[in-house]
Design an enzyme around this catalytic site. Sequence first.
Site, PDB file in Angstrom:
ATOM      1  N   GLU A  41       0.987  -1.195   0.057  1.00  0.00           N
ATOM      2  CA  GLU A  41      -0.021   0.090   0.055  1.00  0.00           C
ATOM      3  C   GLU A  41       0.752   1.281  -0.081  1.00  0.00           C
ATOM      4  O   GLU A  41       2.024   1.170   0.916  1.00  0.00           O
ATOM      5  CB  GLU A  41      -1.024   0.038   1.220  1.00  0.00           C
ATOM      6  CG  GLU A  41      -2.401   0.488   0.828  1.00  0.00           C
ATOM      7  CD  GLU A  41      -3.143  -0.420  -0.014  1.00  0.00           C
ATOM      8  OE1 GLU A  41      -3.119   0.099  -1.005  1.00  0.00           O
ATOM      9  OE2 GLU A  41      -3.487  -1.505   0.508  1.00  0.00           O
ATOM     10  N   ASP A  44       2.925   2.195  -4.968  1.00  0.00           N
ATOM     11  CA  ASP A  44       3.053   2.174  -6.318  1.00  0.00           C
ATOM     12  C   ASP A  44       3.640   3.570  -6.646  1.00  0.00           C
ATOM     13  O   ASP A  44       4.440   3.724  -7.688  1.00  0.00           O
ATOM     14  CB  ASP A  44       1.778   2.104  -6.846  1.00  0.00           C
ATOM     15  CG  ASP A  44       0.641   3.073  -6.582  1.00  0.00           C
ATOM     16  OD1 ASP A  44       0.837   3.647  -5.476  1.00  0.00           O
ATOM     17  OD2 ASP A  44      -0.416   3.245  -7.131  1.00  0.00           O
ATOM     18  N   ALA A 128     -16.244   2.631  -3.147  1.00  0.00           N
ATOM     19  CA  ALA A 128     -16.084   1.770  -1.799  1.00  0.00           C
ATOM     20  C   ALA A 128     -14.630   1.193  -1.943  1.00  0.00           C
ATOM     21  O   ALA A 128     -14.264   0.697  -0.896  1.00  0.00           O
ATOM     22  CB  ALA A 128     -17.028   0.410  -1.639  1.00  0.00           C
ATOM     23  N   LEU A 130     -13.135  -0.598  -4.101  1.00  0.00           N
ATOM     24  CA  LEU A 130     -12.956  -1.928  -4.639  1.00  0.00           C
ATOM     25  C   LEU A 130     -12.945  -1.767  -6.291  1.00  0.00           C
ATOM     26  O   LEU A 130     -12.926  -2.537  -7.138  1.00  0.00           O
ATOM     27  CB  LEU A 130     -14.087  -2.688  -4.507  1.00  0.00           C
ATOM     28  CG  LEU A 130     -14.241  -3.070  -3.072  1.00  0.00           C
ATOM     29  CD1 LEU A 130     -15.398  -4.250  -2.821  1.00  0.00           C
ATOM     30  CD2 LEU A 130     -13.086  -3.689  -2.353  1.00  0.00           C
ATOM     31  N   ASP A 177      -5.075  -0.612 -10.323  1.00  0.00           N
ATOM     32  CA  ASP A 177      -6.482  -0.902 -10.624  1.00  0.00           C
ATOM     33  C   ASP A 177      -6.602  -1.465 -12.060  1.00  0.00           C
ATOM     34  O   ASP A 177      -7.356  -2.403 -12.275  1.00  0.00           O
ATOM     35  CB  ASP A 177      -7.368   0.181 -10.288  1.00  0.00           C
ATOM     36  CG  ASP A 177      -6.921   0.704  -8.937  1.00  0.00           C
ATOM     37  OD1 ASP A 177      -6.431   0.211  -8.218  1.00  0.00           O
ATOM     38  OD2 ASP A 177      -7.615   1.753  -8.761  1.00  0.00           O
ATOM     39  N   TYR A 226      -2.897  12.455   0.072  1.00  0.00           N
ATOM     40  CA  TYR A 226      -2.005  11.701  -0.866  1.00  0.00           C
ATOM     41  C   TYR A 226      -1.133  12.466  -1.457  1.00  0.00           C
ATOM     42  O   TYR A 226       0.169  12.066  -1.743  1.00  0.00           O
ATOM     43  CB  TYR A 226      -3.178  11.267  -1.910  1.00  0.00           C
ATOM     44  CG  TYR A 226      -2.741  10.365  -3.039  1.00  0.00           C
ATOM     45  CD1 TYR A 226      -2.288   8.949  -2.973  1.00  0.00           C
ATOM     46  CD2 TYR A 226      -2.375  10.843  -4.411  1.00  0.00           C
ATOM     47  CE1 TYR A 226      -2.134   7.935  -3.901  1.00  0.00           C
ATOM     48  CE2 TYR A 226      -2.013   9.788  -5.583  1.00  0.00           C
ATOM     49  CZ  TYR A 226      -1.787   8.648  -5.254  1.00  0.00           C
ATOM     50  OH  TYR A 226      -1.317   7.799  -6.237  1.00  0.00           O
TER      51      TYR A 226
HETATM   52  P1  ADP Z   1     -14.032   3.442  -6.882  1.00  0.00           P
HETATM   53  O1  ADP Z   1     -13.224   3.078  -8.180  1.00  0.00           O
HETATM   54  O2  ADP Z   1     -13.229   3.038  -5.562  1.00  0.00           O
HETATM   55  O3  ADP Z   1     -15.215   2.711  -6.789  1.00  0.00           O
HETATM   56  P2  ADP Z   1     -14.113   6.042  -7.890  1.00  0.00           P
HETATM   57  O4  ADP Z   1     -14.782   7.095  -7.376  1.00  0.00           O
HETATM   58  O5  ADP Z   1     -12.933   5.885  -8.395  1.00  0.00           O
HETATM   59  O6  ADP Z   1     -14.439   5.047  -6.906  1.00  0.00           O
HETATM   60  O7  ADP Z   1     -15.144   5.472  -9.250  1.00  0.00           O
HETATM   61  C1  ADP Z   1     -16.582   5.640  -9.036  1.00  0.00           C
HETATM   62  C2  ADP Z   1     -17.238   6.103 -10.195  1.00  0.00           C
HETATM   63  O8  ADP Z   1     -16.911   5.341 -11.368  1.00  0.00           O
HETATM   64  C3  ADP Z   1     -18.743   6.366 -10.147  1.00  0.00           C
HETATM   65  O9  ADP Z   1     -18.984   7.504  -9.525  1.00  0.00           O
HETATM   66  C4  ADP Z   1     -19.035   6.337 -11.705  1.00  0.00           C
HETATM   67  O10 ADP Z   1     -18.739   7.766 -12.266  1.00  0.00           O
HETATM   68  C5  ADP Z   1     -18.244   5.616 -12.161  1.00  0.00           C
HETATM   69  N1  ADP Z   1     -18.896   4.127 -12.369  1.00  0.00           N
HETATM   70  C6  ADP Z   1     -18.101   2.956 -11.576  1.00  0.00           C
HETATM   71  N2  ADP Z   1     -19.366   1.763 -12.100  1.00  0.00           N
HETATM   72  C7  ADP Z   1     -20.102   2.496 -12.848  1.00  0.00           C
HETATM   73  C8  ADP Z   1     -21.326   1.709 -13.558  1.00  0.00           C
HETATM   74  N3  ADP Z   1     -21.836   0.621 -13.336  1.00  0.00           N
HETATM   75  N4  ADP Z   1     -22.256   2.641 -14.135  1.00  0.00           N
HETATM   76  C9  ADP Z   1     -21.777   4.038 -14.317  1.00  0.00           C
HETATM   77  N5  ADP Z   1     -20.739   4.438 -13.684  1.00  0.00           N
HETATM   78  C10 ADP Z   1     -19.931   3.806 -13.082  1.00  0.00           C
HETATM   79 MG    MG Z   2     -11.517   4.291  -8.807  1.00  0.00          MG
END
Ligand code: ADP
Ligand code: MG
Length: 385
Positions: A41, A44, A128, A130, A177, A226
């Site tokens: 962690e 990178d 979240a 992930l 990721d 960060y």
């Molecule tokens: P994480 O990658 O940790 O889940 P992020 O803030 O980096 O959180 O990314 C989340 C964003 O990615 C969402 O707010 C949305 O804009 C986009 N996203 C992820 N999955 C979907 C989905 N199934 N449909 C539409 N947008 C998505």
């Molecule tokens: Mg993300």
Amino acid sequence: MTSPVGIEALREQVARAFSQQFGGAPTLWVRSPGRVNLIGEHTDYNDGFVLPIAIERQVTLAARPRDGVRVRVYSATLSARDEFDPHDLPHAQGWRDYARGVAWALREAGYPPPAVDIALASDVPLGAGLSSSAALEVGLGWTLTQVAGQSIDRARLAQLMQRAENGWVGVATGIMDQFIAALGQADHALLVDTRDLSYEAVPMPPGVSIVIADTNVKRGLVDSEYGARRRETAEAAHLMGAQSLRDVSAAEFDARAAALPDLLRRRAHHVVTENDRVLRTVAALEAGDLATVGEMMNESHRSLRDDYQVSHPNLDMLVEMARRVPGVYGARMTGGGFGGATVSLVANAAVPDFEGEVSRAYADATGQPPPIYVTRATDGVNALA
Ligand code: ADP
Ligand code: MG
């Protein structure tokens, strides 16, 4: 409305959405996973090692080529649709900019997106930690290149999708990721050397599960802290005469750390020892030595909490609760910190106890149980039959 979970439920949701939005049936199905980092962690951006797995949570996409030039994308997760010409591409708000960023990055690299209809849905929880965003990007990137009949190397796809997020959406993330979403292997973790992107699949021993538990604490402070950690570690490397902390071994650190002010010494200590822990974790996994893997995870958490100072009281609490369950080898915070989730290595037989006991204890302490995701390591992005 609760969203469907699991690949079959997602397929049903996406098939229905596709026919409602575009009519008829798709010709291509794709799955692209979320991820969790087992250990490594905040290494990178110091040219170090990470050890993520792709998880059994994913975005599922269905596609069909169409006439003309336009790309139409429907997210059943958000009940929202986008449509654009990839060759004449303005920015958009929110999730639409992720789809457009993917089209932009592919186009710029000589993989012009085809005219296509795409419906998708995800059971990776959004935001979240992930990596629902990388799952989405890599899923879209794979789908667009497949429909266009372009062959693209998986590592190249990962780099381009990172570029979409950095250069178009404007979110500064490392390569981990996208890399694991593109290159994950079932029942293996992926040791990635972020200096040159060389990698090695490391078999996960049988009989254990990866259990992710979410604190429900939204990651605060992430951007400013960060940036501060990036500067602190770069400065520490500079003061030790190294290009990056990756070039400082644990022994060299002990010899040279006296030259550092206290704060920078602690930051550097985390990165140097964390790189070492990743490699020791890999050796322990290969030897089937789960006790040592667990120890490395526990030590990683301590280091992130005390030296790197990116934990959160609820992360510390959740980790403690996890370790109290017999059959838990180790537990640590995962991701950037200041909230988000923990990852634990748990004997399969102990998973129900983990779910029961950790849920109860955490709900007693905070008023809310932690969402828990039990997973094994899965493959990276792929077409579905
Ligand atoms: P994480 O990658 O940790 O889940 P992020 O803030 O980096 O959180 O990314 C989340 C964003 O990615 C969402 O707010 C949305 O804009 C986009 N996203 C992820 N999955 C979907 C989905 N199934 N449909 C539409 N947008 C998505
Ligand atoms: Mg993300």
